[in-house]
Design an enzyme around this catalytic site. Structure first.
Site, PDB file in Angstrom:
ATOM      1  CD  GLU A 207      -2.969  -1.221   2.115  1.00  0.00           C
ATOM      2  OE1 GLU A 207      -2.902  -0.309   3.000  1.00  0.00           O
ATOM      3  OE2 GLU A 207      -3.852  -2.029   1.977  1.00  0.00           O
ATOM      4  CE  LYS A 337     -11.059  -3.195   3.373  1.00  0.00           C
ATOM      5  NZ  LYS A 337     -10.044  -4.167   3.717  1.00  0.00           N
TER       6      LYS A 337
END
EC number: 4.2.1.11
Length: 421
Positions: A207, A337
């Site tokens: 990330e 999400k």
């Protein structure tokens, strides 16, 4: 204008930020407007997430191929969606759910349904000649989210020895989103210099955060605080800290098994209480394993009035699970999400349910990302106030931040930065 229909849906296989195959869908409307959407994929996956359809052929992308899903979209799903009104998002999404016919999208895959759902929404916004956030949220969509920026990666997101998955900085003291990103970038630059000075690894994880080999979690807090202060900022006033524990990844036999020791639920909650009293931590995600229900109730009772306690694996963007959490006083915030549930409509239903019950909402990326920026628009459309989309490196992460900078400029004086959680 309002009878613009879908004329083509074309799916293809592309690669995500980890080099794994994922799905891109292009929608072409009856007026020749085109829009594309790509879907991400997670590394630490909740047990109750909608199913991501993969080929499981070890001789093709080590089993990660998505040709089955693409063939289903092109041969079976597309013919049933073509000719539908582009502007009827809920009807289209319900059709996708019905075509799949399972509770968890296991037949055609949530990666298939989401790619179609997002591509159609993007095309609809283009057809109306308005930004996607405005199409999804209307004229009230104007809140720029506070970013929870993952500057140190651990757990399943990095090849290091940190137990916790994400260590985040939260620029709660900024006046606008543009300032929040600038301030955070300055801290990120300083953090790299500090790690280099300590002869620690400055390679980045999935990330975009640094992935140093540090044994003790509190040492990471000290290093981040040092970076904030050396950048000329103050903790609490300008920045706070956030964590994603991803506790399910090290929960076994009713114990939380760290590298050097193990704790029971009560001991783990006491540990959280201790670090929160010592450090400016205002948000903890997945502090308890998804199956440790009594643990979730305990931590919410002990810390729910002090910090943000975020459920990700606990809720997986699923209204039934969110309602169960509300009914049983578990967590006080929901991570959203879209690929956990598989359509834009279901994503918005989950957001509305959380907001209606005074749970904070954080829109989130996945560790395997693409250049798609839809989540930036969802964050503004829902005025949810928070977004997680990685660190300030790797272009698939920066694409989301850059899109939010663009949206802030589009909104002009109407833009509001969320700020403090």
């Amino acid at each position: 204008m309002f009878n613009i229909t879908i004329s083509k849906i074309l799916a293809r296989q592309i690669l995500d930020s980890r080099g794994y195959p994922t799905i891109e869908v292009e929608t072409i409307l009856s007026n020749d407007i085109k829009a594309k959407a790509c879907v991400p994929s997670g590394a630490s996956v909740g047990k109750f997430e909608a199913v991501e359809l993969r080929d499981n052929d070890k001789n093709f992308y080590n089993g990660y191929g998505v040709t089955k899903a693409i063939n289903l979209i092109n041969s079976e799903v597309a013919p049933q969606i073509i000719s539908m009104n582009t502007l009827n998002q809920e009807k289209i999404d319900n059709a996708l759910i019905e075509i799949d016919g399972t509770d968890n999208k296991s037949r055609i895959g949530a990666n298939s349904t989401l790619a179609i759902s997002l591509a159609i929404a993007k095309a609809a916004a283009l057809a109306l000649n308005i930004p996607l956030y405005q199409y999804l949220g209307g004229i009230t969509a104007k809140v720029l989210p506070t970013p929870l920026i993952n500057v140190i990666n651990g757990g399943m997101h990095a090849d290091n020895n940190l137990d916790f998955q994400e260590f985040m900085i939260i620029p709660n003291g900024a006046n606008k989103f543009e300032d929040a990103i600038r301030m955070s970038a300055e801290v990120f630059f300083q953090l790299k210099q500090i790690l280099k000075h300590k002869k620690l690894n400055t390679n980045v994880g999935d990330e975009g955060g640094f992935a140093p080999n540090i044994r003790i979690n509190t040492e990471v807090f000290e290093i981040i605080i040092d970076a904030v202060e050396k950048s000329g900022y103050k903790m609490y006033e300008d920045f706070s800290l956030g964590l994603d524990i991803a506790a399910s990844t090290f929960y076994k036999d009713q114990k939380y098994k760290f590298a050097d020791y193990e704790l029971n639920t009560q001991e783990l909650v006491e540990y959280y209480k201790k670090i929160i009293s010592q450090y400016p931590i205002i948000s903890i995600e997945d502090p308890i394993a998804e199956e440790d229900i009594n643990g979730w109730k305990l931590i919410t009772q002990e810390l729910g009035n002090k910090i943000q306690i975020v459920g990700d694996d606990l809720f997986v963007t699923n209204c039934k699970l969110i309602q169960n959490g509300i009914d049983n006083n578990m967590a006080n915030a929901v991570l959203i999400k879209p690929n956990q549930i598989g359509t834009l409509t279901e994503t918005f239903n989950a957001i509305r349910l959380a907001q209606k019950n005074n749970y904070n909402v954080i829109i989130s990326h996945r560790s395997g990302e693409t250049e798609d920026t839809t989540i930036s628009h969802i964050a503004v459309a829902t005025n949810c106030g928070q977004i997680k989309t990685g660190s300030l490196s790797r272009s698939e992460r920066l694409a989301k931040y850059n899109e939010l900078l663009y949206i802030e400029k589009l909104l002009g004086i109407s833009a509001i930065y969320y700020g403090s959680l």
